[in-house]
Design an enzyme around this catalytic site. Sequence first.
Site, PDB file in Angstrom:
ATOM      1  N   GLU B  33      -6.920   8.480   8.616  1.00  0.00           N
ATOM      2  CA  GLU B  33      -7.735   7.762   9.862  1.00  0.00           C
ATOM      3  C   GLU B  33      -7.804   8.710  10.896  1.00  0.00           C
ATOM      4  OE1 GLU B  33      -4.220   4.756  10.391  1.00  0.00           O
ATOM      5  OE2 GLU B  33      -4.504   4.175   8.439  1.00  0.00           O
ATOM      6  N   GLU B  64      -3.408   2.503   4.639  1.00  0.00           N
ATOM      7  CA  GLU B  64      -2.360   3.756   4.263  1.00  0.00           C
ATOM      8  C   GLU B  64      -1.963   3.802   2.695  1.00  0.00           C
ATOM      9  OE1 GLU B  64      -2.110   1.791   7.143  1.00  0.00           O
ATOM     10  OE2 GLU B  64      -2.013   3.548   8.778  1.00  0.00           O
ATOM     11  N   HIS B 133       6.498   3.156  16.855  1.00  0.00           N
ATOM     12  CA  HIS B 133       5.808   4.434  16.800  1.00  0.00           C
ATOM     13  C   HIS B 133       6.423   5.690  17.272  1.00  0.00           C
ATOM     14  CE1 HIS B 133       2.224   1.786  16.755  1.00  0.00           C
ATOM     15  NE2 HIS B 133       1.414   2.958  16.839  1.00  0.00           N
TER      16      HIS B 133
END
Lengths: 318, 328
Positions: B33, B64, B133
Amino acid sequence: MLEARRFEEMVERLFLVEGKLIGPAHLYLGEEAVAAGVIGALREDDVIVSTYRGHGHAIARGVSMKALMAELFGKITGTCKGLSGSMHSALSVEHNIPMATAIVGSGIPIACGVGLALKYRKEDRIAAVFFGDGAVNTGAFNEGVNLAAVWKLPILFVCENNLYALSVPHKKSFAGESIAARGACYGIKSFLVEDGNDVIAVYYAASKAAEYIRSGNGPAFIECRTYRKKGHGVYDTAWYRPKDEVEFWMKKDPIDRFFKKLKSLGIITEDEFKRWDEEIASILEEAVKEAEEAPIMPFDEMWDYLYVSGGARYGEWR
Amino acid sequence: MASGVREISYAEALNEALIEEMRRDDRVIVFGEDVGVFGGVYKVTKGLLEEFGPERVLDTPISEAAIAGTAIGAALMGLRPVAEIMYVDFLTLATDMLITHAAKLRFMSGGQVKLPMVIRTQYSLGRAHGCQHSQFLAACFLQSPGIKVVLPGTPKDAKGLLKSAIRDDDPVLFIESGVLYRLKGPVPEDEYLIPLGKCDVKREGEDVTIVAVARTVTEALKAADKLAEEGISAEVIDLMTIQPMDYDTIVKSVMKTNRLVIADDSVKTCGISAEVSAYISEFAFDYLDAPIIRVNSPPLPIPFSPQLEKQYMIDSDKIVDAVKRLVK
């Protein structure tokens, strides 16, 4: 088709009657026309991504029944040296089947990589990936088919729609008009073979699709409707399927119909058919005998297959 | 600074590794990406599209599983794909591909296939990225033999290890430390490789062995400096590859120092340090003069609040405290 049929009948007997095999096995009984039609329409150097219901794919591609049988017995003489079992037994690099997955839908993104490599090298080979109707509801299906369409990869998506994902009927788990229509919504050329038990119809659609892909148009999609003669796995009696539906499909047996046609056209006689059938039976008998007698891999040899660079054996520092 | 060595950042070192390997071998392709036009969200793939073109550098959809699956398929066909998964947290969307496929295919094919592929990713602990994250998760892959797991802790190692990973014939999960991307360090001008599957003794010492990996390597070295001021000599081992792990180097060090502290960014339960600790306890217990101490984050999700995150993370002071408990 006949080899695949007899192979699976033998496997079923080895599981259920003789008790010589254990573990999961998913028979291709009843679906033979799909593998024969599609793989027959491909070139031998086209790459196949198979599934856990893959014995039929392997046999259609010419993988030896003896090596397959040995794999089912877990022996070192098997296609994967006894490390894969039935569910990956179709994996045979020399036959351009580098992958047979036992995770529903997972072959689809992997086929994208195969297609990308073929496109990158400007080869005129194509990839064909098989999957069932259950797979079209996975995330992997959406991710893979979309990527193949965006990148115009040379991939033939082959949905073997046997109308059931294990016990759940297609109509209870699938939204939309048809699987083929779902393929089309990614902008992919899509074919619906309503009678996937007609090997000629499958062959015709697959040939058209393969030609389209090989001409550089990107992926194509085929949905072949077919039916399992038996359950999802070898131990499943498929009691959940309605009787009239089963009867309807049993009348459409792909092998009976094809040989009737061949006989009526004078291409094969009843005697020739019988001789061929006996030949297959004797190969299978030998296959079972040889598989039973073959050794297993020595346990320590497994470390050699963990990494190309060799096994790091645990706890051996002293 | 020695001749032929300059200071560049961890991200620049990774970028150089990619460029050199792509120049060297046209089987190396890069996708993920935002790796193309944008050059990667952390600029590791900067300039690749311009030099190598859209056939070798491809932006992917947010998919993914397809990214990892495509790497597997391309590797099966003999390419050497380097695919990027933007955050470790997003690896969970590709774990079927990595754990159940990439790690197993060579084995379950009876050695018929090999998978020369690299999945590059990074963890952002220490950058206030919050619960979804910042995760580390590297230790999860220790339950999945068959995929190599590499974690560089310095710019020099980042370049040498990535080049080796790309040339390796096995699947490699290459986990970068996001917090280190701008860290500068000495990197040789000339080409070099750093082997996978080997620890690096970053500093020799006599009194205690500190095992660290990824971000914590810098913290362990800082701790060793502080300890030296107090007369404690610490040996610092950088694991670099956690799978397959180079246990021998750790055992040898423990034979010398007889004390072991392990510091890594896993949460404490079943983390990397838990494995190292268990291994040494099982196979080298006789050489220990004191209990092993693991320095890890607590088994909690990672808090956003930068102040809380700082408390949550391990640092050189926490490592110093642990060592002092052992060396009295």
